[in-house]
Design a protein around this motif. Structure first.
Motif, PDB file in Angstrom:
ATOM      1  N   LEU A  10      10.975   3.842  -7.482  1.00 38.25           N
ATOM      2  CA  LEU A  10       9.708   4.572  -7.530  1.00 38.25           C
ATOM      3  C   LEU A  10       8.592   3.845  -6.785  1.00 38.25           C
ATOM      4  O   LEU A  10       7.570   4.427  -6.467  1.00 38.25           O
ATOM      5  CB  LEU A  10       9.279   4.803  -8.984  1.00 38.25           C
ATOM      6  CG  LEU A  10      10.192   5.700  -9.810  1.00 38.25           C
ATOM      7  CD1 LEU A  10       9.714   5.738 -11.260  1.00 38.25           C
ATOM      8  CD2 LEU A  10      10.246   7.098  -9.233  1.00 38.25           C
ATOM      9  N   LEU A  11       8.790   2.558  -6.520  1.00 38.69           N
ATOM     10  CA  LEU A  11       7.772   1.769  -5.816  1.00 38.69           C
ATOM     11  C   LEU A  11       7.937   1.975  -4.315  1.00 38.69           C
ATOM     12  O   LEU A  11       8.379   1.105  -3.587  1.00 38.69           O
ATOM     13  CB  LEU A  11       7.893   0.286  -6.192  1.00 38.69           C
ATOM     14  CG  LEU A  11       7.898  -0.034  -7.683  1.00 38.69           C
ATOM     15  CD1 LEU A  11       8.088  -1.526  -7.902  1.00 38.69           C
ATOM     16  CD2 LEU A  11       6.645   0.459  -8.355  1.00 38.69           C
ATOM     17  N   ARG A  12       7.563   3.156  -3.842  1.00 42.28           N
ATOM     18  CA  ARG A  12       7.849   3.575  -2.457  1.00 42.28           C
ATOM     19  C   ARG A  12       6.718   3.376  -1.469  1.00 42.28           C
ATOM     20  O   ARG A  12       6.938   3.396  -0.272  1.00 42.28           O
ATOM     21  CB  ARG A  12       8.208   5.062  -2.445  1.00 42.28           C
ATOM     22  CG  ARG A  12       9.481   5.359  -3.122  1.00 42.28           C
ATOM     23  CD  ARG A  12       9.839   6.817  -2.951  1.00 42.28           C
ATOM     24  NE  ARG A  12      10.979   7.094  -3.799  1.00 42.28           N
ATOM     25  CZ  ARG A  12      11.145   8.194  -4.469  1.00 42.28           C
ATOM     26  NH1 ARG A  12      10.264   9.150  -4.384  1.00 42.28           N
ATOM     27  NH2 ARG A  12      12.204   8.369  -5.212  1.00 42.28           N
ATOM     28  N   LYS A  13       5.507   3.262  -1.929  1.00 40.77           N
ATOM     29  CA  LYS A  13       4.377   3.161  -1.001  1.00 40.77           C
ATOM     30  C   LYS A  13       4.063   1.697  -0.727  1.00 40.77           C
ATOM     31  O   LYS A  13       4.001   0.880  -1.635  1.00 40.77           O
ATOM     32  CB  LYS A  13       3.148   3.841  -1.596  1.00 40.77           C
ATOM     33  CG  LYS A  13       3.308   5.332  -1.755  1.00 40.77           C
ATOM     34  CD  LYS A  13       1.982   5.951  -2.134  1.00 40.77           C
ATOM     35  CE  LYS A  13       2.150   7.355  -2.558  1.00 40.77           C
ATOM     36  NZ  LYS A  13       2.183   8.361  -1.647  1.00 40.77           N
ATOM     37  N   ARG A  14       3.857   1.376   0.541  1.00 40.10           N
ATOM     38  CA  ARG A  14       3.446   0.021   0.924  1.00 40.10           C
ATOM     39  C   ARG A  14       1.929   0.035   1.061  1.00 40.10           C
ATOM     40  O   ARG A  14       1.360   0.875   1.755  1.00 40.10           O
ATOM     41  CB  ARG A  14       4.081  -0.390   2.247  1.00 40.10           C
ATOM     42  CG  ARG A  14       5.576  -0.576   2.191  1.00 40.10           C
ATOM     43  CD  ARG A  14       6.008  -1.710   1.326  1.00 40.10           C
ATOM     44  NE  ARG A  14       5.732  -2.993   1.957  1.00 40.10           N
ATOM     45  CZ  ARG A  14       5.926  -4.152   1.369  1.00 40.10           C
ATOM     46  NH1 ARG A  14       6.381  -4.209   0.137  1.00 40.10           N
ATOM     47  NH2 ARG A  14       5.660  -5.269   1.987  1.00 40.10           N
ATOM     48  N   VAL A  15       1.284  -0.887   0.372  1.00 36.66           N
ATOM     49  CA  VAL A  15      -0.171  -0.971   0.402  1.00 36.66           C
ATOM     50  C   VAL A  15      -0.591  -2.417   0.641  1.00 36.66           C
ATOM     51  O   VAL A  15       0.190  -3.345   0.454  1.00 36.66           O
ATOM     52  CB  VAL A  15      -0.805  -0.458  -0.913  1.00 36.66           C
ATOM     53  CG1 VAL A  15      -0.462   1.001  -1.157  1.00 36.66           C
ATOM     54  CG2 VAL A  15      -0.393  -1.309  -2.093  1.00 36.66           C
ATOM     55  N   SER A  16      -1.832  -2.562   1.018  1.00 33.58           N
ATOM     56  CA  SER A  16      -2.421  -3.889   1.195  1.00 33.58           C
ATOM     57  C   SER A  16      -3.155  -4.247  -0.095  1.00 33.58           C
ATOM     58  O   SER A  16      -4.013  -3.496  -0.554  1.00 33.58           O
ATOM     59  CB  SER A  16      -3.401  -3.854   2.371  1.00 33.58           C
ATOM     60  OG  SER A  16      -4.128  -5.055   2.455  1.00 33.58           O
ATOM     61  N   LEU A  17      -2.814  -5.377  -0.683  1.00 31.35           N
ATOM     62  CA  LEU A  17      -3.537  -5.904  -1.836  1.00 31.35           C
ATOM     63  C   LEU A  17      -4.632  -6.800  -1.275  1.00 31.35           C
ATOM     64  O   LEU A  17      -4.344  -7.723  -0.502  1.00 31.35           O
ATOM     65  CB  LEU A  17      -2.603  -6.699  -2.745  1.00 31.35           C
ATOM     66  CG  LEU A  17      -3.251  -7.422  -3.920  1.00 31.35           C
ATOM     67  CD1 LEU A  17      -3.908  -6.447  -4.887  1.00 31.35           C
ATOM     68  CD2 LEU A  17      -2.218  -8.282  -4.640  1.00 31.35           C
ATOM     69  N   GLN A  18      -5.889  -6.500  -1.623  1.00 33.33           N
ATOM     70  CA  GLN A  18      -7.004  -7.236  -1.046  1.00 33.33           C
ATOM     71  C   GLN A  18      -7.907  -7.822  -2.118  1.00 33.33           C
ATOM     72  O   GLN A  18      -8.045  -7.267  -3.210  1.00 33.33           O
ATOM     73  CB  GLN A  18      -7.827  -6.322  -0.134  1.00 33.33           C
ATOM     74  CG  GLN A  18      -7.034  -5.825   1.055  1.00 33.33           C
ATOM     75  CD  GLN A  18      -7.867  -5.037   2.037  1.00 33.33           C
ATOM     76  OE1 GLN A  18      -9.021  -4.708   1.779  1.00 33.33           O
ATOM     77  NE2 GLN A  18      -7.286  -4.733   3.190  1.00 33.33           N
ATOM     78  N   ALA A  19      -8.525  -8.953  -1.788  1.00 30.10           N
ATOM     79  CA  ALA A  19      -9.506  -9.610  -2.654  1.00 30.10           C
ATOM     80  C   ALA A  19     -10.853  -9.585  -1.944  1.00 30.10           C
ATOM     81  O   ALA A  19     -10.921  -9.612  -0.717  1.00 30.10           O
ATOM     82  CB  ALA A  19      -9.091 -11.053  -2.935  1.00 30.10           C
ATOM     83  N   ALA A  20     -11.917  -9.524  -2.738  1.00 38.45           N
ATOM     84  CA  ALA A  20     -13.268  -9.458  -2.175  1.00 38.45           C
ATOM     85  C   ALA A  20     -13.911 -10.839  -2.185  1.00 38.45           C
ATOM     86  O   ALA A  20     -13.950 -11.502  -3.217  1.00 38.45           O
ATOM     87  CB  ALA A  20     -14.126  -8.486  -2.964  1.00 38.45           C
TER      88      ALA A  20
END
Length: 110
Positions: A10-20
């Motif tokens: 179910l973990l199909r989407k690739r995203v960018s994890l970002q910090a501020a």
């Protein structure tokens, strides 16, 4: 406690994890300067939409549940970037305390 069953498929989407990183805006305040921490696979589920009027303008608050594999560096205030959408992390928890998955409640920046 029975472990929570989540299909890793179910973990199909690739995203960018970002910090501020907060930087001065020159007027005594700060603005976030986002930097990528990692690229992760997630499942994004819409949760709610709340419409409101503010200063004679219609606004909406959109919330999502983002599920990802457990990481020690995911914290409130970070964000998941999916295309041109930014989902800011409001809360993070391990649903069955097995350190396998994290469930993040997020609010979409609009």
């Amino acid at each position: 406690m029975t472990p929570l069953f989540l299909d890793p498929g179910l973990l199909r989407k690739r995203v960018s994890l970002q910090a501020a990183d907060l930087v001065s805006d020159g007027s005594g305040g700060t603005v976030p300067n986002w930097r990528e921490v990692a690229e992760v696979s997630v499942r994004v589920e819409p949760v709610s939409v709340q419409a409101a009027e503010r200063f004679e303008r219609r606004e909406a608050t959109i919330t999502h549940r983002v599920i990802c594999r457990a990481r020690d560096d995911v914290d409130r205030g970070m964000s998941f970037v999916l295309g041109n959408r930014r989902l800011v992390v409001v809360s993070v928890h391990d649903p069955d305390e097995s350190r396998r998955y994290l469930v993040c409640r997020c609010q979409e920046e609009v």
